[in-house]
Design a protein around this motif. Sequence first.
Motif, PDB file in Angstrom:
ATOM      1  N   GLY A   1     -14.475 -10.275  -2.352  1.00  0.00           N
ATOM      2  CA  GLY A   1     -13.913  -9.923  -3.649  1.00  0.00           C
ATOM      3  C   GLY A   1     -13.302 -11.106  -4.364  1.00  0.00           C
ATOM      4  O   GLY A   1     -13.538 -11.322  -5.560  1.00  0.00           O
ATOM      5  N   VAL A   2     -12.513 -11.888  -3.638  1.00  0.00           N
ATOM      6  CA  VAL A   2     -11.875 -13.068  -4.242  1.00  0.00           C
ATOM      7  C   VAL A   2     -12.929 -14.079  -4.675  1.00  0.00           C
ATOM      8  O   VAL A   2     -12.837 -14.673  -5.756  1.00  0.00           O
ATOM      9  CB  VAL A   2     -10.872 -13.705  -3.265  1.00  0.00           C
ATOM     10  CG1 VAL A   2     -10.348 -15.026  -3.821  1.00  0.00           C
ATOM     11  CG2 VAL A   2      -9.702 -12.755  -3.006  1.00  0.00           C
ATOM     12  N   THR A   3     -13.943 -14.268  -3.829  1.00  0.00           N
ATOM     13  CA  THR A   3     -15.025 -15.197  -4.180  1.00  0.00           C
ATOM     14  C   THR A   3     -15.737 -14.748  -5.455  1.00  0.00           C
ATOM     15  O   THR A   3     -15.988 -15.551  -6.359  1.00  0.00           O
ATOM     16  CB  THR A   3     -16.033 -15.303  -3.027  1.00  0.00           C
ATOM     17  OG1 THR A   3     -15.386 -15.860  -1.874  1.00  0.00           O
ATOM     18  CG2 THR A   3     -17.206 -16.199  -3.412  1.00  0.00           C
ATOM     19  N   ALA A   4     -16.071 -13.470  -5.516  1.00  0.00           N
ATOM     20  CA  ALA A   4     -16.760 -12.942  -6.692  1.00  0.00           C
ATOM     21  C   ALA A   4     -15.892 -13.093  -7.940  1.00  0.00           C
ATOM     22  O   ALA A   4     -16.390 -13.436  -9.024  1.00  0.00           O
ATOM     23  CB  ALA A   4     -17.126 -11.478  -6.475  1.00  0.00           C
ATOM     24  N   PHE A   5     -14.593 -12.860  -7.798  1.00  0.00           N
ATOM     25  CA  PHE A   5     -13.682 -12.992  -8.937  1.00  0.00           C
ATOM     26  C   PHE A   5     -13.628 -14.435  -9.421  1.00  0.00           C
ATOM     27  O   PHE A   5     -13.727 -14.714 -10.624  1.00  0.00           O
ATOM     28  CB  PHE A   5     -12.287 -12.510  -8.540  1.00  0.00           C
ATOM     29  CG  PHE A   5     -11.269 -12.621  -9.637  1.00  0.00           C
ATOM     30  CD1 PHE A   5     -11.228 -11.694 -10.664  1.00  0.00           C
ATOM     31  CD2 PHE A   5     -10.356 -13.678  -9.648  1.00  0.00           C
ATOM     32  CE1 PHE A   5     -10.293 -11.808 -11.685  1.00  0.00           C
ATOM     33  CE2 PHE A   5      -9.423 -13.790 -10.659  1.00  0.00           C
ATOM     34  CZ  PHE A   5      -9.386 -12.860 -11.686  1.00  0.00           C
ATOM     35  N   ASN A   6     -13.484 -15.367  -8.501  1.00  0.00           N
ATOM     36  CA  ASN A   6     -13.365 -16.771  -8.880  1.00  0.00           C
ATOM     37  C   ASN A   6     -14.690 -17.391  -9.332  1.00  0.00           C
ATOM     38  O   ASN A   6     -14.703 -18.509  -9.863  1.00  0.00           O
ATOM     39  CB  ASN A   6     -12.754 -17.587  -7.731  1.00  0.00           C
ATOM     40  CG  ASN A   6     -11.259 -17.425  -7.657  1.00  0.00           C
ATOM     41  OD1 ASN A   6     -10.621 -16.989  -8.615  1.00  0.00           O
ATOM     42  ND2 ASN A   6     -10.670 -17.785  -6.523  1.00  0.00           N
ATOM     43  N   GLN A   7     -15.766 -16.678  -9.131  1.00  0.00           N
ATOM     44  CA  GLN A   7     -17.060 -17.118  -9.661  1.00  0.00           C
ATOM     45  C   GLN A   7     -17.385 -16.424 -10.979  1.00  0.00           C
ATOM     46  O   GLN A   7     -18.464 -16.615 -11.533  1.00  0.00           O
ATOM     47  CB  GLN A   7     -18.166 -16.849  -8.634  1.00  0.00           C
ATOM     48  CG  GLN A   7     -18.078 -17.735  -7.395  1.00  0.00           C
ATOM     49  CD  GLN A   7     -19.161 -17.438  -6.375  1.00  0.00           C
ATOM     50  OE1 GLN A   7     -19.872 -16.433  -6.456  1.00  0.00           O
ATOM     51  NE2 GLN A   7     -19.290 -18.310  -5.389  1.00  0.00           N
ATOM     52  N   GLY A   8     -16.441 -15.624 -11.461  1.00  0.00           N
ATOM     53  CA  GLY A   8     -16.629 -14.948 -12.733  1.00  0.00           C
ATOM     54  C   GLY A   8     -17.607 -13.795 -12.703  1.00  0.00           C
ATOM     55  O   GLY A   8     -18.102 -13.365 -13.739  1.00  0.00           O
ATOM     56  N   GLN A   9     -17.887 -13.258 -11.498  1.00  0.00           N
ATOM     57  CA  GLN A   9     -18.868 -12.187 -11.361  1.00  0.00           C
ATOM     58  C   GLN A   9     -18.276 -10.803 -11.596  1.00  0.00           C
ATOM     59  O   GLN A   9     -19.005  -9.856 -11.884  1.00  0.00           O
ATOM     60  CB  GLN A   9     -19.497 -12.243  -9.964  1.00  0.00           C
ATOM     61  CG  GLN A   9     -20.255 -13.532  -9.686  1.00  0.00           C
ATOM     62  CD  GLN A   9     -20.726 -13.613  -8.239  1.00  0.00           C
ATOM     63  OE1 GLN A   9     -20.454 -12.720  -7.434  1.00  0.00           O
ATOM     64  NE2 GLN A   9     -21.420 -14.688  -7.894  1.00  0.00           N
ATOM     65  N   VAL A  10     -16.952 -10.669 -11.452  1.00  0.00           N
ATOM     66  CA  VAL A  10     -16.306  -9.364 -11.587  1.00  0.00           C
ATOM     67  C   VAL A  10     -15.057  -9.491 -12.446  1.00  0.00           C
ATOM     68  O   VAL A  10     -14.455 -10.558 -12.556  1.00  0.00           O
ATOM     69  CB  VAL A  10     -15.936  -8.774 -10.206  1.00  0.00           C
ATOM     70  CG1 VAL A  10     -17.178  -8.481  -9.391  1.00  0.00           C
ATOM     71  CG2 VAL A  10     -14.993  -9.704  -9.446  1.00  0.00           C
ATOM     72  N   ALA A  11     -14.649  -8.375 -13.034  1.00  0.00           N
ATOM     73  CA  ALA A  11     -13.451  -8.368 -13.871  1.00  0.00           C
ATOM     74  C   ALA A  11     -12.185  -8.255 -13.032  1.00  0.00           C
ATOM     75  O   ALA A  11     -11.119  -8.723 -13.438  1.00  0.00           O
ATOM     76  CB  ALA A  11     -13.518  -7.215 -14.864  1.00  0.00           C
ATOM     77  N   PHE A  12     -12.294  -7.617 -11.855  1.00  0.00           N
ATOM     78  CA  PHE A  12     -11.136  -7.509 -10.968  1.00  0.00           C
ATOM     79  C   PHE A  12     -11.612  -7.497  -9.521  1.00  0.00           C
ATOM     80  O   PHE A  12     -12.761  -7.155  -9.219  1.00  0.00           O
ATOM     81  CB  PHE A  12     -10.306  -6.256 -11.269  1.00  0.00           C
ATOM     82  CG  PHE A  12     -10.959  -4.962 -10.851  1.00  0.00           C
ATOM     83  CD1 PHE A  12     -10.637  -4.355  -9.646  1.00  0.00           C
ATOM     84  CD2 PHE A  12     -11.882  -4.335 -11.677  1.00  0.00           C
ATOM     85  CE1 PHE A  12     -11.234  -3.157  -9.261  1.00  0.00           C
ATOM     86  CE2 PHE A  12     -12.484  -3.133 -11.304  1.00  0.00           C
ATOM     87  CZ  PHE A  12     -12.151  -2.546 -10.095  1.00  0.00           C
ATOM     88  N   ALA A  13     -10.708  -7.889  -8.629  1.00  0.00           N
ATOM     89  CA  ALA A  13     -11.009  -7.896  -7.206  1.00  0.00           C
ATOM     90  C   ALA A  13      -9.921  -7.136  -6.470  1.00  0.00           C
ATOM     91  O   ALA A  13      -8.783  -7.040  -6.940  1.00  0.00           O
ATOM     92  CB  ALA A  13     -11.102  -9.322  -6.666  1.00  0.00           C
ATOM     93  N   GLY A  14     -10.268  -6.572  -5.315  1.00  0.00           N
ATOM     94  CA  GLY A  14      -9.282  -5.957  -4.439  1.00  0.00           C
ATOM     95  C   GLY A  14      -9.122  -6.833  -3.216  1.00  0.00           C
ATOM     96  O   GLY A  14     -10.107  -7.258  -2.620  1.00  0.00           O
ATOM     97  N   SER A  15      -7.874  -7.122  -2.831  1.00  0.00           N
ATOM     98  CA  SER A  15      -7.639  -7.970  -1.665  1.00  0.00           C
ATOM     99  C   SER A  15      -6.442  -7.476  -0.871  1.00  0.00           C
ATOM    100  O   SER A  15      -5.409  -7.128  -1.444  1.00  0.00           O
ATOM    101  CB  SER A  15      -7.404  -9.426  -2.091  1.00  0.00           C
ATOM    102  OG  SER A  15      -7.138 -10.244  -0.958  1.00  0.00           O
ATOM    103  N   ASP A  16      -6.595  -7.458   0.446  1.00  0.00           N
ATOM    104  CA  ASP A  16      -5.515  -7.039   1.332  1.00  0.00           C
ATOM    105  C   ASP A  16      -4.578  -8.185   1.689  1.00  0.00           C
ATOM    106  O   ASP A  16      -3.697  -8.026   2.528  1.00  0.00           O
ATOM    107  CB  ASP A  16      -6.092  -6.434   2.619  1.00  0.00           C
ATOM    108  CG  ASP A  16      -6.999  -5.250   2.328  1.00  0.00           C
ATOM    109  OD1 ASP A  16      -6.711  -4.520   1.372  1.00  0.00           O
ATOM    110  OD2 ASP A  16      -7.997  -5.072   3.036  1.00  0.00           O
ATOM    111  N   SER A  17      -4.781  -9.326   1.063  1.00  0.00           N
ATOM    112  CA  SER A  17      -3.835 -10.435   1.177  1.00  0.00           C
ATOM    113  C   SER A  17      -3.769 -11.134  -0.174  1.00  0.00           C
ATOM    114  O   SER A  17      -4.737 -11.144  -0.929  1.00  0.00           O
ATOM    115  CB  SER A  17      -4.246 -11.423   2.286  1.00  0.00           C
ATOM    116  OG  SER A  17      -5.551 -11.911   2.083  1.00  0.00           O
TER     117      SER A  17
END
Length: 376
Positions: free
Chosen positions: A97-113
């Motif tokens: 999720g974080v990778t996808a977010f920082n690559q501009g692929q998603v509008a939001f990410a979910g992360s447990d940390s």
Amino acid sequence: MKLQRKNRLRALSLGALAVSGALALTACGSDDTGSGSSGGGASSTAAKNIECKDAKGQLLGNGSSAQANAIDAWRQAFAQACSGVQINYKPEGSGAGVTAFNQGQVAFAGSDSALKPEEIAASKKVCKGGQGIDLPMVGGPIAVAYNLDGVDNLVLDGPTLAKIFDSKITKWNDQAIKKLNPDAKLPSTKIQAFHRSDESGTTDNFTKYLKATAASDWKYEGGKAWQAKGGQSAQGSSGLAQQVKQTAGSITYVELSYAKDGVKTVDIDTGAAEPVKATTENASKAIADAKVVGTGKDLALELNYATKADGAYPITLVTYEIVCDKGNKADTLAATKAFLTYTSGDEGQKALSDLGYAPIPAEINAKVRETVASIS
């Protein structure tokens, strides 16, 4: 509202079910065959209170599988009110999720940390004029699940768990385990330790516990990726839970909701008067010591993994939604704000309680709502 002081967190629980594939938030259900029960979590009353504003188009998310069941419930209410928005969330794990977010692929990410400094720095390339921020939404206990015939009650502590997951203790009748379980009939069965193959916030939080309670036995740096040698791996919490169910002598770490259908969980010896069971109530006692450590609009929390308070279960996590504080894409900004306004609002948080999750404490949640309203 100032959040530099310690924030007391109320009971947090985790009700995420095994999920694979994408959750299409405009569909009648999710791709997860086990998430059908989430359908009743969001009521038609909730749908009436959702403000769509200018929300429209497609909104993509990726990340934590721990919150997938909550998102599935949220989408049902949201879809009733905002039929012009198509939201797709892929529960591929916090790291993905974080990778996808920082690559501009998603509008939001979910992360447990929470985001690491280098991840925040990377987010500035996507969040033009801003950065990624952490918004806590749900949380709860990480259970140590095991499969050992004839042993229905098992106590372990940080140092013993560290040695088990680092392949230093390899038999169930090891002296260290016997010492913690003098009345148990421990077999000589080989220990089959399973860890996540994908990058995971659950791994991050579990290894933070090992570092905090067994520093001399757990020498690894930690993070979302598993670093210890040996053991076996599986994809996602659902994959780990499945391996424990079918493998004699196995042990792993999963969100509490995955430890079902006969899967047993370990009681943790924290140094308190009695070993602590993995329950949402006991996890909340540990999370009560959490404090906000993020700066500005970032609401990252610091958990006390080494708590010795009576009845406090120490292995816990909080799931965050990650968004840009500034620089969100124009075509997804309205939908992002509308969806997160609902999830952090009274009706969205009430849906969590209906599902067995816990609402974010009012003081922190007020800041979350304030932050969502301000993103641009």
